[in-house]
Motif scaffolding. Structure first.
Motif, mmCIF file in Angstrom:
data_model
loop_
_atom_site.group_PDB
_atom_site.id
_atom_site.type_symbol
_atom_site.label_atom_id
_atom_site.label_comp_id
_atom_site.label_asym_id
_atom_site.label_seq_id
_atom_site.Cartn_x
_atom_site.Cartn_y
_atom_site.Cartn_z
ATOM 1 N N LEU A 1 1.164 15.602 23.129
ATOM 2 C CA LEU A 1 2.185 15.537 24.168
ATOM 3 C C LEU A 1 2.531 17.291 25.101
ATOM 4 O O LEU A 1 2.126 18.046 24.733
ATOM 5 N N SER A 2 3.173 16.592 26.356
ATOM 6 C CA SER A 2 3.102 17.883 27.667
ATOM 7 C C SER A 2 4.144 18.775 26.289
ATOM 8 O O SER A 2 4.872 19.058 25.660
ATOM 9 N N PRO A 3 3.573 20.203 26.966
ATOM 10 C CA PRO A 3 4.346 21.140 26.539
ATOM 11 C C PRO A 3 5.864 21.332 25.676
ATOM 12 O O PRO A 3 6.181 22.145 25.430
ATOM 13 N N ASP A 4 6.548 20.670 27.296
ATOM 14 C CA ASP A 4 8.110 20.766 27.516
ATOM 15 C C ASP A 4 8.717 19.269 26.403
ATOM 16 O O ASP A 4 9.261 19.195 27.024
ATOM 17 N N GLY A 5 7.464 19.279 25.784
ATOM 18 C CA GLY A 5 7.820 17.994 24.949
ATOM 19 C C GLY A 5 8.530 16.874 25.216
ATOM 20 O O GLY A 5 8.694 15.566 25.121
ATOM 21 N N GLN A 6 8.244 16.405 26.970
ATOM 22 C CA GLN A 6 9.004 15.404 27.817
ATOM 23 C C GLN A 6 8.187 14.017 28.505
ATOM 24 O O GLN A 6 8.641 13.010 28.657
ATOM 25 N N THR A 7 7.161 14.903 28.086
ATOM 26 C CA THR A 7 5.573 13.900 28.679
ATOM 27 C C THR A 7 4.701 13.316 26.962
ATOM 28 O O THR A 7 4.695 14.540 26.594
ATOM 29 N N LEU A 8 4.711 12.471 26.833
ATOM 30 C CA LEU A 8 3.551 11.470 26.307
ATOM 31 C C LEU A 8 2.582 11.072 26.936
ATOM 32 O O LEU A 8 2.070 10.451 27.787
ATOM 33 N N ILE A 9 1.551 11.358 26.434
ATOM 34 C CA ILE A 9 0.199 10.507 27.264
ATOM 35 C C ILE A 9 -1.110 10.291 25.964
ATOM 36 O O ILE A 9 -1.195 10.924 25.034
ATOM 37 N N SER A 10 -0.914 8.891 25.985
ATOM 38 C CA SER A 10 -2.369 8.170 24.831
ATOM 39 C C SER A 10 -3.039 7.491 25.324
ATOM 40 O O SER A 10 -3.574 7.180 26.069
ATOM 41 N N GLY A 11 -4.347 7.752 24.584
ATOM 42 C CA GLY A 11 -5.682 6.796 24.844
ATOM 43 C C GLY A 11 -5.754 5.682 24.344
ATOM 44 O O GLY A 11 -5.695 6.232 22.642
ATOM 45 N N SER A 12 -6.536 4.615 24.736
ATOM 46 C CA SER A 12 -7.155 3.551 23.703
ATOM 47 C C SER A 12 -8.170 2.934 24.201
ATOM 48 O O SER A 12 -8.858 3.458 24.662
ATOM 49 N N ALA A 13 -8.387 2.162 22.977
ATOM 50 C CA ALA A 13 -9.761 1.759 23.053
ATOM 51 C C ALA A 13 -10.060 0.704 24.451
ATOM 52 O O ALA A 13 -10.462 -0.310 24.203
ATOM 53 N N ASP A 14 -8.488 0.245 24.861
ATOM 54 C CA ASP A 14 -8.624 -0.669 25.939
ATOM 55 C C ASP A 14 -8.963 0.016 27.421
ATOM 56 O O ASP A 14 -9.088 -0.394 28.471
#
Length: 263
Positions: A156-169
């Protein structure tokens, strides 16, 4: 130059195969998740004394991940379900770590992130979905769809507004946490994305992959700034120092590499 102090101590206990560790922000507690049969424990040590102070039950499958909130008040442990615990409030028997809620999944949980005020917990699992929960009540808030492989890492970004996900794809996806809108998909890795970390200012993203590389991204544009190819195995975990000056990567090639970086 990094100064490394002398070896201090070793934890001697029948821990089992350690899957995940987390240290509380105040440096007082170590939380360890492990694989043990026929049930898996979450164990907590007092780092000042080196004593095991709690052995938590509740998981029957391997504990893949443990995460402590930024304020150090709660932590979560994930297997095929997530247990949310109060790190400091005791249970009816006078011990630490009262269980707050259970978040149910039907497949293995690989990644957990908690926002800064502990109102949203995000989980990534083997069913390719990202789920948002209220960690206090256990209510499911939203489900993000978009990955075509297991979700292996979240940040999560420090401001909690953005999520980044990493995947097996082999992709990274950037989401608006509140709306669930997919903002951008980042490509470039040639195998699953196993780990993610953001710079303290939230502007730079670093990913580790089973393709044996680390990539440094400019988050605002999705541009790859640098690819690091020094490991000969999966980059299982990446960590940044609190000042953002040192990057630590842990790999299946049995090495830990420490680099000075300028972000």
């Amino acid at each position: 130059m990094i100064s490394v102090s002398a070896f201090l101590s070793a934890i001697r206990d029948k821990i089992g195969e350690v899957s995940s560790v987390a240290v509380s922000p105040d440096g007082n507690f170590l939380v360890v998740g492990s694989y043990e049969y026929p049930r898996s424990y979450v164990k907590i040590w007092d780092l000042k004394t080196g004593k095991l102070i709690h052995r938590l039950l509740g998981h029957k499958k391997p504990v893949n991940v443990v995460v402590i909130s930024r304020d150090g008040q709660i932590f979560a442990s994930g297997s095929h379900k997530i247990k949310v615990w109060n790190l400091h409030k005791g249970d009816a028997y006078g011990g630490l770590c009262q269980r707050i809620s259970t978040l149910w999944h039907t497949s293995a949980v690989h990644a957990i992130a908690i926002n800064s005020n502990n109102t949203v917990l995000v989980s990534g699992s083997a069913d390719t979905k990202i789920r948002l929960w209220n960690p206090q009540t256990g209510d499911l808030l939203n489900i993000f769809h978009g990955h075509e492989g297991e979700v292996k890492s979240l940040v999560l970004s420090p401001d909690g507004q953005t999520l980044i996900s990493g995947s097996a794809d082999q992709t990274l996806k950037i989401w608006h946490l509140t709306t669930g809108k997919l903002l951008q998909t980042l490509t470039g890795h040639t195998d699953e994305v196993t780990s993610l970390v953001l710079s303290p200012d939230g502007q730079t993203l670093i990913s580790g992959s089973a393709d044996q590389t680390l990539k440094i991204w400019r988050l605002s544009t999705g541009e790859v700034l640098q690819t690091i190819t020094r490991h000969s195995g999966t980059a299982d975990s990446v960590v940044l120092s609190s000042d953002g000056n040192f990057l630590i990567s842990i790999s299946a090639d049995q090495t830990i590499k420490i680099r000075h970086i300028e972000l």
